[in-house]
Design an enzyme around this catalytic site. Structure first.
Site, PDB file in Angstrom:
ATOM      1  CE  LYS A 153      33.409 -29.522 -43.796  1.00  0.00           C
ATOM      2  NZ  LYS A 153      32.649 -29.143 -42.579  1.00  0.00           N
ATOM      3  CD1 TRP A 165      45.533 -26.576 -42.350  1.00  0.00           C
ATOM      4  CD2 TRP A 165      46.743 -28.393 -41.912  1.00  0.00           C
ATOM      5  NE1 TRP A 165      45.508 -26.787 -40.994  1.00  0.00           N
ATOM      6  CE2 TRP A 165      46.246 -27.879 -40.692  1.00  0.00           C
ATOM      7  CE3 TRP A 165      47.538 -29.529 -41.878  1.00  0.00           C
ATOM      8  CZ2 TRP A 165      46.500 -28.469 -39.462  1.00  0.00           C
ATOM      9  CZ3 TRP A 165      47.810 -30.125 -40.647  1.00  0.00           C
ATOM     10  CH2 TRP A 165      47.294 -29.592 -39.462  1.00  0.00           C
ATOM     11  CG  ASN A 201      46.844 -34.220 -48.810  1.00  0.00           C
ATOM     12  OD1 ASN A 201      47.277 -33.794 -47.738  1.00  0.00           O
ATOM     13  ND2 ASN A 201      45.616 -34.651 -48.966  1.00  0.00           N
ATOM     14  N   GLY A 202      49.861 -35.201 -47.476  1.00  0.00           N
ATOM     15  CA  GLY A 202      50.219 -36.306 -46.579  1.00  0.00           C
ATOM     16  C   GLY A 202      51.470 -35.958 -45.788  1.00  0.00           C
ATOM     17  CB  CYS A 223      47.629 -30.200 -49.179  1.00  0.00           C
ATOM     18  SG  CYS A 223      48.767 -30.041 -47.803  1.00  0.00           S
ATOM     19  CG  HIS A 263      33.837 -34.241  -9.151  1.00  0.00           C
ATOM     20  ND1 HIS A 263      33.864 -34.812  -7.912  1.00  0.00           N
ATOM     21  CD2 HIS A 263      32.606 -34.475  -9.651  1.00  0.00           C
ATOM     22  CE1 HIS A 263      32.713 -35.400  -7.665  1.00  0.00           C
ATOM     23  NE2 HIS A 263      31.933 -35.210  -8.699  1.00  0.00           N
ATOM     24  CD  GLU A 312      35.121 -26.021 -35.448  1.00  0.00           C
ATOM     25  OE1 GLU A 312      36.022 -26.506 -36.146  1.00  0.00           O
ATOM     26  OE2 GLU A 312      34.025 -26.574 -35.311  1.00  0.00           O
ATOM     27  NE  ARG A 357      41.790 -32.082 -49.968  1.00  0.00           N
ATOM     28  CZ  ARG A 357      41.360 -33.281 -49.572  1.00  0.00           C
ATOM     29  NH1 ARG A 357      40.062 -33.535 -49.598  1.00  0.00           N
ATOM     30  NH2 ARG A 357      42.167 -34.205 -49.138  1.00  0.00           N
ATOM     31  CE  LYS A 363      30.638 -26.506 -35.559  1.00  0.00           C
ATOM     32  NZ  LYS A 363      31.253 -27.675 -35.114  1.00  0.00           N
ATOM     33  CD  GLU A 368      29.803 -29.892 -32.607  1.00  0.00           C
ATOM     34  OE1 GLU A 368      30.762 -30.624 -32.295  1.00  0.00           O
ATOM     35  OE2 GLU A 368      29.767 -29.238 -33.667  1.00  0.00           O
TER      36      GLU A 368
HETATM   37  C1  AGP Z   1      34.032 -29.782 -37.143  1.00  0.00           C
HETATM   38  O1  AGP Z   1      33.471 -28.507 -36.770  1.00  0.00           O
HETATM   39  C2  AGP Z   1      35.511 -29.756 -37.119  1.00  0.00           C
HETATM   40  N1  AGP Z   1      35.944 -28.897 -38.166  1.00  0.00           N
HETATM   41  C3  AGP Z   1      36.208 -31.078 -37.069  1.00  0.00           C
HETATM   42  O2  AGP Z   1      36.206 -31.440 -35.707  1.00  0.00           O
HETATM   43  C4  AGP Z   1      35.617 -32.270 -37.858  1.00  0.00           C
HETATM   44  O3  AGP Z   1      34.394 -32.645 -37.314  1.00  0.00           O
HETATM   45  C5  AGP Z   1      36.591 -33.436 -37.734  1.00  0.00           C
HETATM   46  O4  AGP Z   1      37.812 -33.045 -38.318  1.00  0.00           O
HETATM   47  C6  AGP Z   1      36.085 -34.718 -38.401  1.00  0.00           C
HETATM   48  O5  AGP Z   1      35.921 -34.492 -39.768  1.00  0.00           O
HETATM   49  P1  AGP Z   1      35.089 -35.591 -40.621  1.00  0.00           P
HETATM   50  O6  AGP Z   1      33.681 -35.578 -40.076  1.00  0.00           O
HETATM   51  O7  AGP Z   1      35.184 -35.124 -42.036  1.00  0.00           O
HETATM   52  O8  AGP Z   1      35.754 -36.919 -40.390  1.00  0.00           O
END
Ligand code: AGP
Length: 605
Positions: free
Chosen positions: A600, A74, A98-99, A2, A501, A485, A27, A482, A478
């Site tokens: 983020k 969040w 936050n936490g 958050c 496999h 997400e 956030r 992408k 990756e």
């Molecule tokens: C990246 O596209 C994602 N949103 C997520 O996997 C991110 O890379 C991951 O949460 C790690 O974040 P950081 O690099 O800030 O530690």
């Protein structure tokens, strides 16, 4: 993950709190709220949805007051709703958090047994009621201190008090919290990014510390409740790179500014005159490093996976990689001759920070590769290698992934050279090649038109596969991440050699399969894996840097990126995959910068 803001000022604070919350929405954006102190009362307003919804409420019923706290959420405990939005207030106290409080259920039962009623499903409301109870016998600082002793888990707190109308108290354990200073006003925030528009003078709380803010001063206290001094950092204002400019959204800006970001990152590490790499102050003599362990989450973990190939190719150092949330619970055999490297864009990811913390407790040497140099992970590591790509706002990481790859590649080159694992000619040629990356990235971005056509083919598909071998396998992971997400469509990244496999069973007529096949030692083998997919009806999208003709009736479409040597192919190949995910999400009408359910910076485990 958050976002928290608090302001103690000589003037009304609600507008600045709202503006700061908008900067914190990356956030978390399930719900938002604000509480100010005016006319001797706590004035709480909150709602589910974005900060804009909260702003509309304030337009209708303004919140006065020169002291206030705000929050973007969040959801961890309790659904995203108005009642679960922060702040959580009683008549005497209002709290933003936050936490995750891991013993909140137990504490809640005790409070309910004392006849106290709860309105929400959150762990935060437990904190509010504990402080309210403690206030009956002590002053605000003692009440907060007593309360946090009872809490298990992580928190960053911002707290205001009805009967102490000039203070805000902050407390930190495991979730970041910063203080900003200005004339006649002081600030509390989850990170410096939220405070930068109001000040460039920032202090950071460490775990266990508290602060008491008024408009004129800030006092800090340690875990023994003793007064301490905190360093004031002058943070650089990169804010000019965190406006969208003419771009539709932050992600498209961050994708297209990658050539510039790469140039800045490379220039920070390459000495063009000496034709050398400026990396010094190794925490261990690089010639004596026994093993390198790379740790990260999500996209940052994928950069670690790519780096493993580079360290293996270029050095004689043994390399391990791990996902931070796994690493932190393993029975690790720590070795003082190992170098533990933590990769994190935000520098605040809870699992990565916790993994780093375990290394520090075991007295081994650590390095952090981060984008936010004032972050927790940066400050707690023995050694920091920034990626210098400017603030990344889009939740889906693009330019930061690029920066992580570039810094990891440069580090592998430097270590290799210092250990005499490569010739000086190869070292010099590699440095020359590095400098070509920005121009080659521009060519990669020119594939956008073809990618836009490709994107349409993914909309109706029930899923997709991304295949690669060697250092293209992490790029496949990756690319799939992408797409997942951003477009919420199922996608799997897989080693191309693994299809037979089991995953080959997923292949059916028309299923989109992205084959990532650069001109490297795996090229022919990847082609034969591709044939296995074609034979079962898979629709092939071929991505390569190989000039060899792509024409084949079985390939739906081909994307070619520039060839800059097989070591650098992952950096080139990732660009079309970013564009693909972006355009599929755009066609689907998804929120590009704030995908559902995500945030983020994952500052909770
Ligand atoms: C990246 O596209 C994602 N949103 C997520 O996997 C991110 O890379 C991951 O949460 C790690 O974040 P950081 O690099 O800030 O530690």
């Amino acid at each position: 993950m958050c976002g928290i803001i608090g302001i103690a000022s000589n003037k009304p604070v609600s507008v600045n709190i709202i503006n700061s919350l908008k900067k914190l929405e990356y956030r978390g954006y399930d719900s938002a709220g604000i509480a100010t102190l005016s006319d001797g009362f706590i004035n709480e307003k909150k709602c589910s949805g974005r900060v804009d919804e909260l702003e509309k409420i304030l337009f209708k019923t303004p919140s006065n007051g020169n002291i206030g706290i705000g929050h973007v959420r969040w959801a961890t405990h309790g659904t995203p709703s108005t009642i679960n939005a922060h702040p959580h207030s009683t008549e005497e106290v209002s709290v933003v958090h936050n936490g995750i409080i891991e013993n909140s259920d137990e504490l809640k039962k005790k409070l309910e047994n004392r006849g106290l009623a709860f309105k929400s499903q959150t762990d935060t409301e437990v904190i509010t009621l504990l402080i309210t109870e403690a206030l009956k016998e002590s002053n605000p600082l003692n009440a907060v201190f007593t309360t946090i002793q009872k809490l298990k888990g992580s928190f960053a707190l911002g707290i205001i008090f009805k009967n102490f109308s000039n203070i805000i108290i902050g407390a930190r354990r495991g979730s970041p919290l910063a203080v900003g200073y200005s004339e006649q006003e002081n600030f509390l925030g989850s990170d410096s990014y939220a405070l930068k528009s109001m000040t460039n003078k920032i202090s950071y709380l460490d775990d266990g510390e508290l602060c008491v803010l008024t408009k004129d001063r800030v006092d800090f206290y340690d875990t023994e409740q003793k007064k301490i001094n905190k360093k004031i950092h002058l943070v650089s204002d990169e804010d000019n790179t965190s406006n969208k400019g003419s771009y539709k959204n932050f992600m498209s800006k961050e994708i297209f500014e990658q050539p510039i970001a790469a140039k800045k990152c490379i220039s920070e590490y390459i000495d063009s005159l000496k034709k050398d790499i400026n990396i010094y102050n190794f925490p261990i003599d690089p010639k004596l490093i026994n093993k390198i362990i790379l740790v990260g989450c999500g996209t940052a973990y994928h950069s670690c996976l790519v780096a493993k190939y580079w360290f293996e190719e270029l050095t004689n150092v043994e390399v391990e990689i791990d996902i931070a949330s796994e690493f932190r619970y393993r029975k690790i055999k720590f070795n003082k001759k190992n170098l533990y490297i933590f990769v994190s864009q935000s520098g605040e990811t809870a699992d990565t920070a916790a993994a780093l913390d375990i290394c520090k407790k075991n007295n081994v040497k650590t390095c952090s590769i981060v984008n936010v140099v004032e972050s927790t992970i940066a400050r707690n590591a023995d050694w920091v290698l920034p990626i210098h790509v400017g603030p990344e706002i889009g939740v889906a990481s693009t330019k930061a992934f690029l920066g992580q790859l570039i810094v990891l590649y440069i580090l592998s080159l430097k270590i290799s050279s210092l250990r005499n694992n490569i010739s000086s000619d190869f070292y010099s040629l590699s440095i020359e090649n590095l400098k070509k990356i920005p121009e080659k990235l521009k060519k990669c971005l020119e594939t956008e038109t073809n990618i836009q056509l490709m994107a349409k083919e993914f909309l109706k598909a029930k899923g997709s596969m991304f295949l690669g071998r060697g250092s293209s396998f992490p790029i496949a992971l990756e690319g799939a991440l992408k797409l997942k997400e951003l477009s919420y469509l199922h996608a799997e990244g897989y080693p191309a050699g693994e299809m037979k496999h089991g995953p080959l069973a997923l292949i059916e007529e028309g299923l989109p399969v992205i084959v990532i096949a650069p001109k490297d030692k795996y090229f022919e083998k990847t082609l034969s894996n591709m044939q296995e997919v074609i034979a079962r009806g898979g629709k092939i999208f071929f991505i390569t840097d190989n000039k060899k003709s792509l024409i084949s009736e079985n390939i739906r479409s081909g994307i070619r990126v520039p060839f800059l040597g097989d070591l650098l192919s992952p950096i080139m190949l990732t660009i079309p995959l970013q564009l693909l995910a972006y355009h599929v999400a755009l066609l689907k009408g998804c929120d590009i910068d704030k995908p559902r359910n995500l945030a983020k910076s994952v500052t909770v485990e």
